[in-house]
Structures are given as structure tokens and as C-alpha cells.
Design an enzyme around this catalytic site. Structure first.
Site, PDB file in Angstrom:
ATOM      1  N   GLU A 266      -2.362   8.847  22.623  1.00 28.13           N
ATOM      2  CA  GLU A 266      -1.178   8.448  21.848  1.00 28.13           C
ATOM      3  C   GLU A 266      -1.508   8.791  20.412  1.00 28.13           C
ATOM      4  OE1 GLU A 266       0.535   6.645  19.085  1.00 28.13           O
ATOM      5  OE2 GLU A 266      -0.216   4.772  19.940  1.00 28.13           O
ATOM      6  N   CYS A 303       1.788   4.619  13.613  1.00 28.17           N
ATOM      7  CA  CYS A 303       1.932   5.886  14.336  1.00 28.17           C
ATOM      8  C   CYS A 303       3.395   6.201  14.608  1.00 28.17           C
ATOM      9  CB  CYS A 303       1.147   5.831  15.643  1.00 28.17           C
ATOM     10  SG  CYS A 303       1.609   4.472  16.736  1.00 28.17           S
TER      11      CYS A 303
END
Length: 691
Positions: A266, A303
Site C-alpha cells: 500500500e 497516504c
């Protein structure tokens, strides 16, 4: 441990690794972490000398006890862990101040992470049976007479999950990974980023001190992984959160490739926000508010934060003006000061990295607000040089189609680039230049159709957030991953799927197709399969407690002939006067050629055949699933029910005063006088059981 700094000997804490059932304190190869606000050293980490093979073996020898627990045992333990952590949250908040986070930022990390444990625990207790393995689908017949077929089952992998986390969410980043892993019955080894590791260490210490999980089910390595990957095998998994460059390097590890060890990444991505072409004044404000929130929350260290903001060309100046006006009110600095509304980055190293990235972005875009290039802000800290403060920064790229850096380089901080687009074709091409992202937001007018935009951008994202005046009332926002939804994305974003409800649990389990007879399927799945052995008893099943009932116990009911009066009376009672039930002439011209009984009358009549009305251990009907009407029932047809105990799941008592009970799933097959199936479904009942 002592660290020499500016000719002074400073006594700072050395974080231990929590492995092999004890604290391991390294003696060399230390890395020092400084306070994000004052710049003073606060702790050091090292994992030099750890026997990583022994750590892996320890997890598999002791932590594998989780695989012998049922889903509900794992889920109940996870719930208790969450409660245990919640009681200690203020200790975690105190440690979070060293990372430069405001109270609101730390709430996302700490209580957001704990909330993820609660969410996963609830999901598994609600959706999965109380077994050690998961039966994924129904009986798949593979033969003419039904004596051979298959089901898919998922079993806990006989290995360990390695979780390598990023610095921006020391608590949530770990808990969102270990929750599905532990629920799958697999032990974890967590390697946190060095910045923020103190907070992760405190949480893991608390979890282990709680004694709620088997020994070895959660270990923590503070420092480097060294040769950890070399000791993994085909039953192990690795997850990584961080930069795409680091992730790709780890993914290419020869040992992982040689043994086909799953690696889920990720990675940070250049996520987008899109203002719709027909945006009105209210929609523009929603867009600006969302971009503002993503720039300032966690100082942009997410993120999922918005990095590229696409705006219709004729609205660019308006959006730019409104965004800058809001950012001018932000006070950046030490979160302990009352006036401060945005904290610092995690470290001076991170501040320097963001500054370097902004320099690169500014080669293609103009810095119009903030950054180290301007003096739009007075930073509220004692020493700006020692602190990790970085002001919110806005760039404008007027020719994004010709640019490269803004679609490729991410400044992992409070930085966003505004850029215009002329039409949907150009917009779709610009979004795709990000080469895969975790999330995009489309901000639209409430009555605007954005299906065409969605079709263009959905393949490039793991999640798309549609924001308008209606959803804004309760929206969790662009940058908030949800436990029940996929968190991941294609391409640059890593290609992984963290979170995602039960999908994430299944990631740590092995899917196996099991073939055999209905009896074999019943035995291995603990769920009765059509065609398997049945048991009949003169005692009605509703007279038996949860403990007395056996899987495969069947009641073959009396018969009932359906009359015209039944259909007329049910239509009058229900108000369902659909023509194929009530109009003889219209029904004659229908697919059925004559009047037929209501489907729900058949369900009701079936209940009348299998229910025992006298008081007993059955508490209530809990629900109905998988209802299918297979053949029509006509006037004069006779129905009969096969009522079979299919599955049993004990339920945990929320209140010791309530009666202990469980859920019993019954297989219902309604057949006509020709032994043809006319309806099939499952009903669920709550049935008393022994405490």
C-alpha cells in the site's frame, strides 16, 4: 544507553524489540529519533543481533495457537483488546505529542486504530460462523445424481504475517493490519517505522500485557529487518506501507520471489480531487473545504491525502482564491500552544524531503502560497530550525498535460497542486497520469450526473469518494479509509487491498476446493449439505435445545393443498392483488397460463407446516436468507416441507442475566405433489442453549 551529542552525554531511552516472549535490547547500530517540535533526541532504536529465524519460528510454534481458536473466540479477544487499549488511550496521546501531531491528528491514529479493532470484531461475529475455518460457498454439484460435488473452504495459513508500517500512523497503521490477520488465525510480526516507533511499542506492550492473545501471536521488531525475509516460507505473507520506491525494492527480494510469498503493498500515491464542470458556488466551497482538510490534517502526512486538485479552467482563479483565504487562517507550530491548528511533520528529515520535492514540483508549477520558498507563515515554535514545521503549500500548474513531475512526484506533507482541465477527455487522461492511486474525490452538484467521469477514473483507483451537499452531512471524507471498504489501489499505489472487510481476513487464509460426497462436505464444513444423511425423531425439533439439536436433523411435515380461497384471503390480508394471483382472465394470458399462489403465501404456509406453536427453547425467528421461488404453485397443488438443521452457531452473552442462546440455520425445501422443488430458503432461529 548513552548518545554523544554536541559534547554532552544524554541519557535517552532505547526501544526494545518485543520478541521471543521478552524484551530484546540491542547493543549497537543505533538510530536516534528526535522530538518533532524541539528537535531534542528522545529515543533510539536498533534490532542488531536479533535471531530473526528464532522470531519467525517462535511465532509459528506458539502464535499458531490462534488457528485452533474459532472466529468468534478471535473476534471476542480482539474486542477485549480494543477495550483494554481504549482505557489507556491518554498514555498514547501523551507519546503522540513527540510526533508533532495535534490532538485531532492523534485521535485519527489512536482512536481510529482502536475503532478498527472494534469494527473487525463486530463484522466477524456478525458474518462468520463459530468455526476455525470458513466455508466460502454453497454445495457445487459435480455429478448427475448429486453424490459428488465441492465447496471452497478457507483455512488459516500455517505461517506468520510480516507487517512493515509507515511513520505517519504509528497506531492505526499497525492495528488495521493485525486485526484481519489475527482474525484469520495467523500470528504477526510488526516492524514499525523508526519515527513513531515509541508509540507503536507502547501499544504492542499493552496488548501483550493484557494476556488476551496467545503468546507469540504478536511480536515487534524495532529497527531493521536484516535477514528476516530469508527465513520465510510459502505459508507466510508480507505487507508493506510506505513509499512506492521502497516497496518495489522489497517486493523484488529474491527469497520472496523464489517461494512465491505474497507481498501486499500500500504505497503513497498522487491522489486526486476533481471539481465537476458544472460546479455551483456551494460545490466550490465543498471542494475547497475538502482540499483544505487534506492539506492540514496530520500536516498532509497521509497516504490518502489530496496531491492533485483538478479544477475546470474557468473556475481555477475562484478556487485558488478561496483555498488561500482558508489557509491563511491556519496557525502552524507546537500543538501544545492553544492557538496552533496544524502540527509539524514527523521529523526534520521529513521536512527536508518535502522541501526538496516542492523544489522539483516548482519546476513545472508556481508556488502561490506557503512552502520554504515564501514567508507566508510565522511558525509557532521556539526554534524553527530544530522543529519539523512545514507550512501548508499550494502550487498551480497551468499546463498539466505537458508536465511530468506533478503526476509523478509526491511531497509527503501539506502540499497540493491545483491544475485546470478543459473537458472530460483531458481530465481522464490527466488523472490516469498518476498511474494508479488509493483514492479520488469527485465533488459535484447534488443533481449532477458524474457517471461518465467515474467510468474514466474508477479503473485507476481503489476507492472513489463522491461528495455533494447531501453526502457532506455525514461523509467520513476523502482521506479516511474505512474498515469495511478496500484500502489500496492499482499501479503506483501498490496493487494491494488492505482492509476491505472480510476480504482482508481471507487474504491470510488459504482457499482450497474440497471435493467429495454430501456426507463428506457436511463433515468437513460442519454445515448440512443437500443429499447428506438426515436424522428423524418423534420429538419436534422446536422442542429441542441448541445443545440437543444435531446437524442433519430433519422434520418431514404434513401436507397442505392450496385452494382458491387461500389465494383470495392472502391477497385481501396482504394487499397484494397482482394479476397472476387475482385475475383469472389476465393470468390465462400470462407465462403461467392460470392463476398461481403468492410466493409469500407459500413461505407463510410452509411456516404453518413446520412450526410447533407451544412454548419451548426456540426464542425467535432471527431472519431469512437465500429465498428462491423455483416453480409456481397452482390452485389444487399440494405442498410439503423438508425442514433440516443445517448449521449451529453459539452466540456470546452480552448480559449475564440473559438466557444463553445460539443461532440455528434451518434448510427449508418446499415441494409439490410431484416431489418438485417449488421454493428453497434458510431460516435462522434463536434457540436456548446451556450456559
Amino acid at each position: 544507553m548513552y548518545l554523544k551529542r554536541n559534547c554532552y552525554m544524554l541519557d535517552i531511552k532505547t526501544l526494545s524489540s518485543l520478541v521471543l516472549g521478552k524484551d530484546y535490547v540491542a547493543q549497537s547500530d543505533f538510530r536516534t529519533v528526535n522530538h518533532a517540535i524541539t528537535g531534542e533526541p528522545i529515543y533510539q532504536v536498533s534490532s542488531a543481533g536479533i535471531d530473526t529465524k528464532a522470531v519467525v519460528d517462535y511465532a509459528k510454534e506458539y502464535g499458531s495457537a490462534l488457528a485452533n481458536w474459532t472466529f468468534h473466540q478471535r473476534a471476542n479477544a480482539l474486542k477485549l483488546v480494543a477495550q483494554y487499549l481504549l482505557q489507556r488511550k491518554e498514555d498514547f496521546y501523551a507519546l503522540a505529542t513527540a510526533t508533532g501531531a495535534t490532538r485531532k491528528d492523534a485521535w485519527i491514529d489512536i482512536e481510529g486504530g482502536i475503532g478498527t479493532l472494534f469494527a473487525y470484531s463486530s463484522l466477524v461475529r456478525r458474518e462468520l460462523s463459530d468455526e476455525t475455518t470458513l466455508v466460502e460457498d454453497a454445495w457445487i454439484p459435480l455429478s448427475k445424481n448429486g453424490t459428488f460435488g465441492a465447496k471452497h473452504i478457507l483455512s488459516p495459513k500455517a505461517g506468520v504475517a510480516i507487517h512493515i508500517d509507515a511513520f505517519n500512523f504509528p497506531v492505526w497503521g499497525m492495528l488495521e493490519k493485525i486485526a484481519p490477520t489475527l482474525l484469520a488465525g495467523v500470528p504477526c510480526i510488526v516492524k514499525p517505522a523508526t519515527e513513531g516507533a515509541e508509540l507503536t511499542h507502547a501499544v504492542v506492550t499493552a496488548i501483550n500485557e493484557s494476556g488476551l492473545l496467545p503468546e507469540g501471536s504478536l511480536q515487534l521488531i524495532c529497527g531493521q529487518t536484516y535477514d528476516l525475509f530469508d527465513h520465510l516460507n510459502v505459508q507466510d505473507t508480507v505487507t508493506f506501507t510506505g513509499s512506492a520506491a521502497t516497496g518495489q525494492k522489497l517486493r523484488a527480494h529474491p527469497h520472496l520471489n523464489a517461494y512465491s510469498i505474497p507481498f501486499t503493498m500500500e504505497a503513497d500515491s498522487v491522489n486526486s480531487a476533481i471539481l465537476s464542470p458544472a460546479a455551483n458556488d456551494e460545490t466550490i466551497d465543498l471542494f475547497v473545504r475538502e482540499v483544505f482538510r487534506e492539506v492540514t490534517t496530520k500536516a498532509g502526512q497521509k497516504c490518502t491525502a489530496i496531491r492533485r486538485a483538478f479544477v475546470p479552467a474557468d473556475l481555477l482563479e475562484t478556487v485558488q482564491t478561496r483555498l488561500v483565504e482558508k489557509l491563511q487562517k491556519v496557525v502552524v507550530g507546537d500543538p501544545s500552544r492553544e492557538e496552533v491548528t496544524m502540527g509539524t511533520l514527523a521529523s526534520v528529515k521529513q521536512k527536508l524531503d518535502v522541501a526538496e520535492k516542492v523544489e522539483q514540483l516548482s519546476q513545472e508549477a508556481e508556488v502561490i502560497f506557503g512552502s520554504h520558498l515564501r514567508k507566508d507563515f510565522s511558525l509557532q515554535v521556539d526554534d524553527e530550525e530544530k522543529s519539523a514545521c512545514y507550512p501548508p503549500t499550494v502550487l498551480v500548474c497551468n499546463n498539466p498535460s505537458q508536465a511530468e513531475n506533478i503526476h509523478r512526484i509526491e511531497a509527503f506533507g501539506p502540499v497540493v497542486t491545483l491544475m485546470p482541465y478543459r473537458d472530460q477527455a483531458e481530465l481522464g487522461a490527466l488523472v490516469a497520469r498518476g498511474e494508479g492511486s488509493l483514492v479520488a474525490s469527485i465533488v459535484r452538484n447534488a443533481d449532477e450526473n458524474i457517471e461518465a467521469v467515474l467510468k474514466k477514473i474508477a479503473p485507476w483507483h481503489g476507492r472513489v469518494h463522491i461528495l455533494d451537499s447531501e453526502s457532506a452531512r455525514e461523509s467520513t471524507g476523502h482521506g479516511s479509509p474505512i474498515p469495511l471498504l478496500v484500502h489500496g489501489g492499482p499501479g503506483r499505489a501498490g496493487g494491494g487491498e488492505e482492509l476491505g472487510g472480510l476480504r482482508a481476513v481471507k487474504h491470510y487464509m488459504q482457499r482450497t476446493a474440497i471435493q467429495g460426497s454430501p456426507d463428506a462436505m457436511t463433515q468437513v464444513s460442519h454445515s448440512w449439505t443437500a443429499g447428506a444423511q438426515v436424522f428423524e425423531d418423534r420429538v419436534h425439533p422446536f422442542k429441542k435445545s441448541f445443545d440437543e439439536l444435531r446437524i442433519g436433523e430433519r422434520l418431514l411435515t404434513a401436507r397442505r393443498t392450496v385452494t382458491e380461497a387461500d389465494i383470495v384471503n392472502f391477497g385481501s390480508l396482504s394487499g397484494d392483488h397482482f394479476y397472476v394471483h387475482m385475475d383469472k382472465i389476465a393470468a390465462a394470458d400470462s407465462l403461467f397460463g392460470e392463476r398461481i399462489a403468492h410466493g409469500y403465501f407459500i413461505v407463510s404456509a410452509a411456516a404453518g407446516l413446520f412450526v410447533d406453536g407451544t412454548p419451548g427453547p426456540v426464542i425467535a425467528n432471527y431472519g431469512m436468507e437465500n429465498l428462491r421461488f423455483v416453480e409456481p404453485v397452482k390452485i389444487g397443488d399440494t405442498i410439503q416441507v423438508e425442514f433440516t438443521c443445517k448449521q449451529k452457531t453459539p452466540k456470546a452473552q452480552r448480559d449475564p442475566a440473559e438466557k444463553a442462546h445460539g443461532v440455528v440455520v434451518w434448510d427449508i425445501k418446499v415441494k409439490n405433489q410431484h416431489n418438485e422443488l417449488v421454493a428453497t430458503y434458510d431460516i435462522l432461529t434463536l434457540v436456548e442453549r446451556s450456559a
